[in-house]
Design a protein around this motif. Sequence first.
Motif, PDB file in Angstrom:
ATOM      1  N   UNK A   1       0.853  -1.182   0.000  1.00  0.00           N
ATOM      2  CA  UNK A   1       0.000   0.000   0.000  1.00  0.00           C
ATOM      3  C   UNK A   1       0.893   1.238   0.000  1.00  0.00           C
ATOM      4  N   UNK A   2       0.382   2.313  -0.540  1.00  0.00           N
ATOM      5  CA  UNK A   2       1.098   3.578  -0.495  1.00  0.00           C
ATOM      6  C   UNK A   2       0.803   4.280   0.816  1.00  0.00           C
ATOM      7  N   UNK A   3       1.813   4.865   1.410  1.00  0.00           N
ATOM      8  CA  UNK A   3       1.633   5.605   2.660  1.00  0.00           C
ATOM      9  C   UNK A   3       2.169   7.012   2.465  1.00  0.00           C
ATOM     10  N   UNK A   4       1.255   7.976   2.416  1.00  0.00           N
ATOM     11  CA  UNK A   4       1.640   9.387   2.324  1.00  0.00           C
ATOM     12  C   UNK A   4       1.950   9.825   3.755  1.00  0.00           C
ATOM     13  N   UNK A   5       3.190   9.639   4.124  1.00  0.00           N
ATOM     14  CA  UNK A   5       3.576   9.711   5.533  1.00  0.00           C
ATOM     15  C   UNK A   5       3.627  11.115   6.111  1.00  0.00           C
ATOM     16  N   UNK A   6       3.551  12.157   5.292  1.00  0.00           N
ATOM     17  CA  UNK A   6       3.597  13.522   5.824  1.00  0.00           C
ATOM     18  C   UNK A   6       2.229  14.205   5.837  1.00  0.00           C
ATOM     19  N   UNK A   7       1.215  13.551   5.322  1.00  0.00           N
ATOM     20  CA  UNK A   7      -0.110  14.188   5.236  1.00  0.00           C
ATOM     21  C   UNK A   7      -0.787  14.165   6.598  1.00  0.00           C
ATOM     22  N   UNK A   8      -1.235  15.335   7.004  1.00  0.00           N
ATOM     23  CA  UNK A   8      -2.016  15.467   8.220  1.00  0.00           C
ATOM     24  C   UNK A   8      -3.495  15.409   7.852  1.00  0.00           C
TER      25      UNK A   8
ATOM     26  N   UNK B   1      -1.026  19.602   0.127  1.00  0.00           N
ATOM     27  CA  UNK B   1      -0.804  18.305   0.728  1.00  0.00           C
ATOM     28  C   UNK B   1       0.493  17.712   0.183  1.00  0.00           C
ATOM     29  N   UNK B   2       1.259  17.146   1.086  1.00  0.00           N
ATOM     30  CA  UNK B   2       2.512  16.512   0.684  1.00  0.00           C
ATOM     31  C   UNK B   2       2.217  15.266  -0.136  1.00  0.00           C
ATOM     32  N   UNK B   3       2.983  15.084  -1.186  1.00  0.00           N
ATOM     33  CA  UNK B   3       2.832  13.890  -2.011  1.00  0.00           C
ATOM     34  C   UNK B   3       3.962  12.899  -1.775  1.00  0.00           C
ATOM     35  N   UNK B   4       4.749  13.140  -0.724  1.00  0.00           N
ATOM     36  CA  UNK B   4       5.832  12.221  -0.409  1.00  0.00           C
ATOM     37  C   UNK B   4       5.235  10.934   0.130  1.00  0.00           C
ATOM     38  N   UNK B   5       5.698   9.819  -0.442  1.00  0.00           N
ATOM     39  CA  UNK B   5       5.104   8.549  -0.082  1.00  0.00           C
ATOM     40  C   UNK B   5       6.160   7.474   0.104  1.00  0.00           C
TER      41      UNK B   5
END
Length: 192
Positions: free
Chosen positions: A41-48, A65-69
């Motif tokens: 699964x993708x995890x957008x780890x910086x999104x609040x 929104x951060x798109x870092x995943x």
Amino acid sequence: MILFCGESKSVDTETVDEWRIKVKQLISSYEPRNIYNADETGLFYKILPNKTISFKNEICISGKKSKERLTVMLCVNLIGEFEKPLIIGKSKKPRCFKNVDIKRLDLHWEANKNAWMTRCIMTEWLMWFDEKMKKQKRKIILFLDNATSHPDLKLQNINLVFLPPNTTSHCQPLDQGIIQNFKVIYRQMILR
């Protein structure tokens, strides 16, 4: 009225029913602890969270929104025992791991420019998992979806079984709430 979204929209119910019958036959000779499922699964780890509680007259300003995943692959057996997660990021040695020995963490860390699962990464993980099962003298069955990154290997201690196309939203145990629960707990921990 029922609204369908994502993968569940294109599921053929006849194929799912046939699969459920086939699964019973496939797992009949395995103990529950030797029946596994793995999925990414993708995890957008910086999104609040996009919603929050605010006080009256408080001004709320939103940003991009951060798109870092990261890609996270979870592997669990029928009795709920998880293997070390496989995490795929963009960097072999991220700055956050500056003074950390990644090999001592309770996870497998891999990297590529997109932070995606590749056939090479999956093959390495499967070989590692097969060796682990060999050391434990266990024969297991591992259910995977039919993603192109999942190689069809002949392994000594793992019987790889691929789910029928377009059925993962109904047939894959990790898609029945386990991955969603993982993401909910992750976000709760981030907010703390």
